[in-house]
Design an enzyme around this catalytic site. Structure first.
Site, PDB file in Angstrom:
ATOM      1  N   SER A 134       0.994  -1.159  -0.067  1.00  0.00           N
ATOM      2  CA  SER A 134      -0.033   0.033  -0.116  1.00  0.00           C
ATOM      3  C   SER A 134       0.882   1.138  -0.109  1.00  0.00           C
ATOM      4  O   SER A 134       2.160   1.107   0.591  1.00  0.00           O
ATOM      5  CB  SER A 134      -0.834  -0.139   1.385  1.00  0.00           C
ATOM      6  N   TYR A 147      -2.236  -0.816  10.438  1.00  0.00           N
ATOM      7  CA  TYR A 147      -2.256  -1.240   9.079  1.00  0.00           C
ATOM      8  C   TYR A 147      -1.006  -0.952   8.089  1.00  0.00           C
ATOM      9  O   TYR A 147      -0.297  -1.779   7.648  1.00  0.00           O
ATOM     10  CB  TYR A 147      -3.555  -0.780   8.455  1.00  0.00           C
TER      11      TYR A 147
HETATM   12  N1  LIG Z   1      -8.542  -0.742  -1.401  1.00  0.00           N
HETATM   13  C1  LIG Z   1      -7.757   0.065  -1.319  1.00  0.00           C
HETATM   14  O1  LIG Z   1      -7.816   1.233  -1.011  1.00  0.00           O
HETATM   15  C2  LIG Z   1      -6.241  -0.473  -1.042  1.00  0.00           C
HETATM   16  C3  LIG Z   1      -5.251   0.408  -0.848  1.00  0.00           C
HETATM   17  C4  LIG Z   1      -3.774  -0.033  -0.916  1.00  0.00           C
HETATM   18  C5  LIG Z   1      -3.593  -1.390  -0.751  1.00  0.00           C
HETATM   19  N2  LIG Z   1      -4.700  -2.173  -0.646  1.00  0.00           N
HETATM   20  C6  LIG Z   1      -4.306  -3.575  -0.523  1.00  0.00           C
HETATM   21  O2  LIG Z   1      -4.858  -4.327  -1.545  1.00  0.00           O
HETATM   22  C7  LIG Z   1      -5.138  -5.799  -1.168  1.00  0.00           C
HETATM   23  C8  LIG Z   1      -6.453  -6.263  -1.528  1.00  0.00           C
HETATM   24  O3  LIG Z   1      -7.360  -5.297  -0.896  1.00  0.00           O
HETATM   25  P1  LIG Z   1      -8.891  -4.952  -1.585  1.00  0.00           P
HETATM   26  O4  LIG Z   1      -8.942  -3.492  -1.530  1.00  0.00           O
HETATM   27  O5  LIG Z   1      -9.144  -5.587  -2.833  1.00  0.00           O
HETATM   28  O6  LIG Z   1      -9.646  -5.429  -0.277  1.00  0.00           O
HETATM   29  P2  LIG Z   1     -11.251  -6.393  -0.550  1.00  0.00           P
HETATM   30  O7  LIG Z   1     -11.956  -6.163  -1.677  1.00  0.00           O
HETATM   31  O8  LIG Z   1     -11.576  -6.498   1.019  1.00  0.00           O
HETATM   32  O9  LIG Z   1     -10.478  -7.845  -0.720  1.00  0.00           O
HETATM   33  C9  LIG Z   1      -9.674  -8.606   0.195  1.00  0.00           C
HETATM   34  C10 LIG Z   1      -9.338  -9.894  -0.234  1.00  0.00           C
HETATM   35  O10 LIG Z   1      -8.758 -10.683   0.894  1.00  0.00           O
HETATM   36  C11 LIG Z   1      -9.384 -11.848   1.137  1.00  0.00           C
HETATM   37  N3  LIG Z   1      -9.207 -12.180   2.436  1.00  0.00           N
HETATM   38  C12 LIG Z   1      -9.447 -11.356   3.608  1.00  0.00           C
HETATM   39  N4  LIG Z   1      -9.008 -12.091   4.720  1.00  0.00           N
HETATM   40  C13 LIG Z   1      -8.574 -13.436   4.370  1.00  0.00           C
HETATM   41  C14 LIG Z   1      -8.242 -14.413   5.056  1.00  0.00           C
HETATM   42  N5  LIG Z   1      -7.961 -14.648   6.201  1.00  0.00           N
HETATM   43  N6  LIG Z   1      -7.846 -15.642   4.288  1.00  0.00           N
HETATM   44  C15 LIG Z   1      -7.607 -15.430   3.143  1.00  0.00           C
HETATM   45  N7  LIG Z   1      -8.343 -14.507   2.169  1.00  0.00           N
HETATM   46  C16 LIG Z   1      -8.433 -13.469   3.012  1.00  0.00           C
HETATM   47  C17 LIG Z   1     -10.834 -11.388   0.897  1.00  0.00           C
HETATM   48  O11 LIG Z   1     -11.380 -12.836   0.535  1.00  0.00           O
HETATM   49  P3  LIG Z   1     -12.476 -13.656   1.593  1.00  0.00           P
HETATM   50  O12 LIG Z   1     -13.170 -12.495   2.312  1.00  0.00           O
HETATM   51  O13 LIG Z   1     -13.385 -14.471   0.658  1.00  0.00           O
HETATM   52  O14 LIG Z   1     -11.493 -14.365   2.260  1.00  0.00           O
HETATM   53  C18 LIG Z   1     -10.697 -10.649  -0.278  1.00  0.00           C
HETATM   54  O15 LIG Z   1     -10.536 -11.613  -1.425  1.00  0.00           O
HETATM   55  C19 LIG Z   1      -4.927  -5.809   0.416  1.00  0.00           C
HETATM   56  O16 LIG Z   1      -3.652  -6.289   0.625  1.00  0.00           O
HETATM   57  C20 LIG Z   1      -4.806  -4.271   0.677  1.00  0.00           C
HETATM   58  O17 LIG Z   1      -4.351  -4.109   1.876  1.00  0.00           O
HETATM   59  C21 LIG Z   1      -5.973  -1.910  -0.843  1.00  0.00           C
END
Ligand SMILES: NC(=O)c1ccc[n+]([C@@H]2O[C@H](COP(=O)([O-])OP(=O)(O)OC[C@H]3O[C@@H](n4cnc5c(N)ncnc54)[C@H](OP(=O)(O)O)[C@@H]3O)[C@@H](O)[C@H]2O)c1
Length: 256
Positions: A134, A147
């Site tokens: 991130s 985080y």
């Molecule tokens: N959205 C943002 O603004 C943003 C910005 C910077 C970085 N990121 C990073 O991008 C990555 C993806 O985030 P996103 O925005 O796509 O969030 P998201 O829509 O909440 O997706 C998170 C994913 O992680 C999976 N997950 C969560 N807990 C888990 C567990 N215990 N075991 C296996 N899978 C798990 C979820 O699937 P299930 O619930 O089906 O397990 C889901 O597929 C993360 O690492 C986040 O830190 C996001």
């Protein structure tokens, strides 16, 4: 790297950035192995992909995903460590147990997956480990301090491992997205984002745009992908004028 025919294992692929990466890489002809807890989400994200539902904080799940992928495809060319969760609890009062849970998924599950996959990549002298961190791993976000700390750990790991694997034909790529429109905020079990952050959502990029940046990074063998690229401005400002950036962050955080 050319992506057609490559085997990509993507974690956290049931929604958000992981699901968008699945669609983006499938469109380039990559063969997919997807994992997350929601089987339904995985099926939607990757029709025809190998799916392995499970909680990645469990070593059994991690082993099962890697073994099944190798059994089906015989190799893993790209590991995208994307699964992650946020926290909006103040670091000075959050239960330690919650801080540990966050680290368990964002850092240790990513490290565990990498330790299972890297030996196979080293043996073939080929492969890319993509760690989705991130912008919060480069500039601390005070509404998400715990985080951010997990993402700083991911950044250090990715950069150190790049040099450890230097002569082995295995690369690492660090991905630092800014704000991306996904279910990330609502999916956190740890507190709520402050209003200033929620309102900024209109400036966020889409998960598809983030996945395109990751795909392009893979194609050009990038070391680091910051997306949107304007995120580099914040990184530079925080290095040159740290107190200015902190004052602005305090305003957004409501602690000024
Ligand atoms: N959205 C943002 O603004 C943003 C910005 C910077 C970085 N990121 C990073 O991008 C990555 C993806 O985030 P996103 O925005 O796509 O969030 P998201 O829509 O909440 O997706 C998170 C994913 O992680 C999976 N997950 C969560 N807990 C888990 C567990 N215990 N075991 C296996 N899978 C798990 C979820 O699937 P299930 O619930 O089906 O397990 C889901 O597929 C993360 O690492 C986040 O830190 C996001």
């Amino acid at each position: 790297m050319r992506l057609d025919g490559k085997v990509a294992l993507i974690t956290g692929a049931s929604e958000g950035i992981g699901a968008a990466c699945a669609a983006e890489l499938a469109a380039c002809g990559a063969r997919l192995s997807l994992t997350a807890r929601s089987e339904e989400g995985l099926r939607k994200a990757g029709p025809g992909a190998l799916i392995t539902p499970g909680d990645l904080t469990s070593e059994d799940t991690r082993r099962a995903v890697v073994e099944r992928t190798l059994e089906r495809f015989g190799a893993i060319d790209i590991l995208i460590n994307n699964a992650g969760i946020g926290s909006y609890l103040p670091s000075w009062s959050a239960p330690l147990e919650e801080a540990r849970r966050l680290m368990e998924l964002n850092y240790f599950a990513l490290l565990g997956m990498t330790q299972l996959v890297a030996p196979h990549m080293r043996a073939r002298r080929s492969g890319v480990i993509v760690n989705v961190s991130s912008i919060g791993g480069k500039v601390t976000l005070p509404w998400s301090t715990l985080y951010s700390a997990t993402k700083y750990a991911v950044n250090g790991l990715t950069e150190g491992m790049r040099v450890e694997l230097w002569g082995d034909g295995v690369r690492t790529m660090l991905v630092c997205p800014g704000y991306v429109q996904t279910g990330f905020q609502k999916n956190t079990r740890f507190g709520h984002a402050p209003d200033g952050v929620v309102k900024a959502r209109r400036f966020a990029i889409t998960a598809a745009q983030c996945a395109t940046a990751i795909r392009r990074g893979l194609e050009r063998d990038a070391r680091t992908v910051v997306t949107p690229r304007s995120g580099w401005i914040l990184v530079a400002l925080s290095r040159v004028f740290p107190s200015l950036v902190e004052a602005r962050m305090a305003k957004i955080n409501g602690t000024a």
